[in-house]
Enzyme design. Structure first.
Site, PDB file in Angstrom:
ATOM      1  N   ALA B  53       7.797  42.740  73.163  1.00 29.58           N
ATOM      2  CA  ALA B  53       9.014  43.393  73.667  1.00 29.58           C
ATOM      3  C   ALA B  53       9.607  44.172  72.507  1.00 29.58           C
ATOM      4  O   ALA B  53       9.815  43.615  71.419  1.00 29.58           O
ATOM      5  CB  ALA B  53      10.010  42.368  74.177  1.00 29.58           C
ATOM      6  N   GLU B  54       9.891  45.456  72.722  1.00 29.36           N
ATOM      7  CA  GLU B  54      10.235  46.317  71.586  1.00 29.36           C
ATOM      8  C   GLU B  54      11.591  45.987  70.964  1.00 29.36           C
ATOM      9  O   GLU B  54      11.907  46.469  69.885  1.00 29.36           O
ATOM     10  CB  GLU B  54      10.134  47.803  71.960  1.00 29.36           C
ATOM     11  CG  GLU B  54      11.096  48.292  73.019  1.00 29.36           C
ATOM     12  CD  GLU B  54      10.477  48.291  74.408  1.00 29.36           C
ATOM     13  OE1 GLU B  54       9.645  47.408  74.692  1.00 29.36           O
ATOM     14  OE2 GLU B  54      10.852  49.166  75.212  1.00 29.36           O
ATOM     15  N   ASN B  55      12.396  45.171  71.633  1.00 26.43           N
ATOM     16  CA  ASN B  55      13.634  44.744  70.983  1.00 26.43           C
ATOM     17  C   ASN B  55      13.381  43.677  69.918  1.00 26.43           C
ATOM     18  O   ASN B  55      14.318  43.275  69.219  1.00 26.43           O
ATOM     19  CB  ASN B  55      14.675  44.277  72.010  1.00 26.43           C
ATOM     20  CG  ASN B  55      14.135  43.268  72.997  1.00 26.43           C
ATOM     21  OD1 ASN B  55      13.022  43.412  73.495  1.00 26.43           O
ATOM     22  ND2 ASN B  55      14.901  42.235  73.276  1.00 26.43           N
ATOM     23  N   SER B  95       9.340  45.990  64.746  1.00 25.21           N
ATOM     24  CA  SER B  95       8.846  46.143  66.108  1.00 25.21           C
ATOM     25  C   SER B  95       8.253  47.531  66.324  1.00 25.21           C
ATOM     26  O   SER B  95       7.158  47.686  66.867  1.00 25.21           O
ATOM     27  CB  SER B  95       9.990  45.897  67.091  1.00 25.21           C
ATOM     28  OG  SER B  95       9.505  45.981  68.399  1.00 25.21           O
TER      29      SER B  95
END
Lengths: 224, 227
Positions: B53-55, B95
């Protein structure tokens, strides 16, 4: 050199560190990992003409969204305002400026500022509307767009725990932009859930070393 | 031709995309966008697939049960998720370093339009109502493989697979594969190639519902569907 860490109440921390026209970085992603109590204090302070550098602007009237409702904003630098449609309206009416960046470019711009790198090239956004007017350069086989680092006057970050020196650890996906912002501003106020004695945090697990932090607040609590 | 309802369409697309990763024997890093892409996680059975998840998380587990879970543990669509054993958390720079640096094996994302030149338009409809870009521009340029998950047509029956995108572009020449409820396309040698089509439709149906020109793979087959 930095002064010894101060432990202040939110209101005091905001009034000491932030003035009209300040460029303020605020950690958080989608209302997670943002320093709620510091943001409330910033809203209550009524300080205006602020530039807020943050991934998003909360929701309408929630979190950072209150700064827009309260007319405290001059400009925004960030990535995603779809969660707060009031941003698009304010922008269309010319009330605020918005510098919109791809999420990775936004993150890397902040990291670069903290690491002393003035600009960098990235593939993200090449040829798109977000790269209009920006320098591009062919490196090897591909075109890259030049993006500048993003710095600020004050960072408001949210961490899970601090020790008494100001070393910080974070919590799950509440980490997001916080450690980057702590490196990219002249002054850093960290809101933490708890302050533990120096030595109680495992040095292997500290994410933000204390030299980046000026002030600690414990969830809006009192000064010590 | 039998129409497929929206719910079935979305599940079919998600299942078909998940099947792409079944055979990976190596650790495979997968990033999922919002909407149909998120549903892909429900159908990935291969334990070698690690969802990013890019967060700031690698090893995203299933969505938390309603009313349960940790409110500070979210995916990029702000849904409360669970963590898997061996998951890790990191800041947004790491990320996107993962993404930009080519360490993400595939990204699945939704789109408003995708076209013959593999251009993807998914970040904004310029009507003044939204202002946001998210991580899509970084993801389409950084991930090793870009899979577009879309319903074949919009609600008015207009093809989302265009000759040329009319909306602002997210990434040029970045799409590798398109999966809809009626068809699977890949880009090969700068051509859009039909690889599979659904059992409810004929080749002529696919042609008539698709604005873009495409060639039919000599190995074209009927999509395996369970819904």
């Amino acid at each position: 050199m930095k002064k010894a860490i101060q432990i202040l109440a939110c209101e005091q921390a905001i009034k000491t560190m932030i003035a009209p026209h300040s460029r303020v970085m605020v950690g958080g992603f989608g209302l997670r990992g943002y320093p709620e109590a510091l943001v409330e204090a910033l809203v209550d302070s009524g300080i205006g003409e602020l530039t807020i550098i943050s991934n998003d602007l909360g929701s309408p009237g929630v979190g950072l969204g209150k700064l827009l409702t309260n007319n405290q904003l001059k400009g925004l630098v960030g990535n995603y305002y779809n969660w707060n449609p009031e941003v698009a309206y304010a922008y269309n009416e010319g009330k605020i400026t918005v510098d919109l960046l791809p999420q990775g470019t936004f993150a890397e711009g902040i990291r670069a500022a903290g690491a002393g790198i003035p600009a960098f090239y990235t593939l993200a956004g090449v040829g798109t509307e977000l790269a209009k007017g920006k320098e591009t350069r062919k490196i090897g086989e591909r075109d890259y767009v030049l993006e500048y680092s993003i710095s600020g006057d004050v960072a408001l970050v949210k961490a899970h725990k601090a020790d008494e020196l100001g070393n910080l650890v974070y919590y799950k996906t509440a980490r997001n932009f916080n450690p980057l912002m702590a490196m990219a501003c002249k002054h850093v106020i960290a809101q933490v859930d708890e302050i533990v004695p120096t030595g109680a945090l495992d040095p292997e697990c500290i994410v933000t070393p204390h030299i980046f932090v000026d002030v600690l607040v414990v969830n809006g609590g009192k000064a010590r | 031709m039998i129409q497929i309802n929206e719910e079935t369409a979305k599940e079919r697309i998600a299942r078909r995309i998940a099947a792409e990763f079944d055979s990976s024997e190596n650790r495979f890093v997968l990033n999922l966008g919002v909407g149909i892409p998120t549903m892909v996680a429900d159908y990935v059975k291969n334990p070698n697939v690690y969802i990013q998840a890019e967060n700031g998380m690698l090893g995203v587990g299933p969505l938390a049960a309603e009313g349960q879970g940790d409110w500070q543990l979210i995916n990029a669509g702000r849904q409360i998720v669970t963590q898997t054993q061996g998951c890790s958390f990191f800041d947004s720079s790491m990320s996107f370093g993962m993404i930009r640096g080519g360490h993400v094996d595939a990204t699945v994302l939704g789109a408003f339009e995708v076209d013959e030149q593999a251009n993807i338009a998914n970040w904004i409809i310029p009507n003044g109502k939204q202002l946001g870009v998210g991580g899509a521009m970084d993801l389409v340029s950084g991930a090793n493989r870009v899979i577009v998950a879309i319903q074949h047509q919009d609600r008015k029956g207009v093809s989302k697979i265009k000759h040329t995108c009319s909306l602002p572009i997210t990434g040029f020449h970045e799409a590798d594969m398109i999966v809809t409820e009626y068809a699977v396309f890949c880009y090969e040698n700068e051509q859009l190639v039909l690889k599979e089509y659904a059992p409810e439709v004929s080749l002529d149906d696919v042609r008539s519902m698709t604005e873009a020109n495409f060639v039919v793979s000599p190995l074209v087959k009927v999509m395996e569907v369970s819904v």
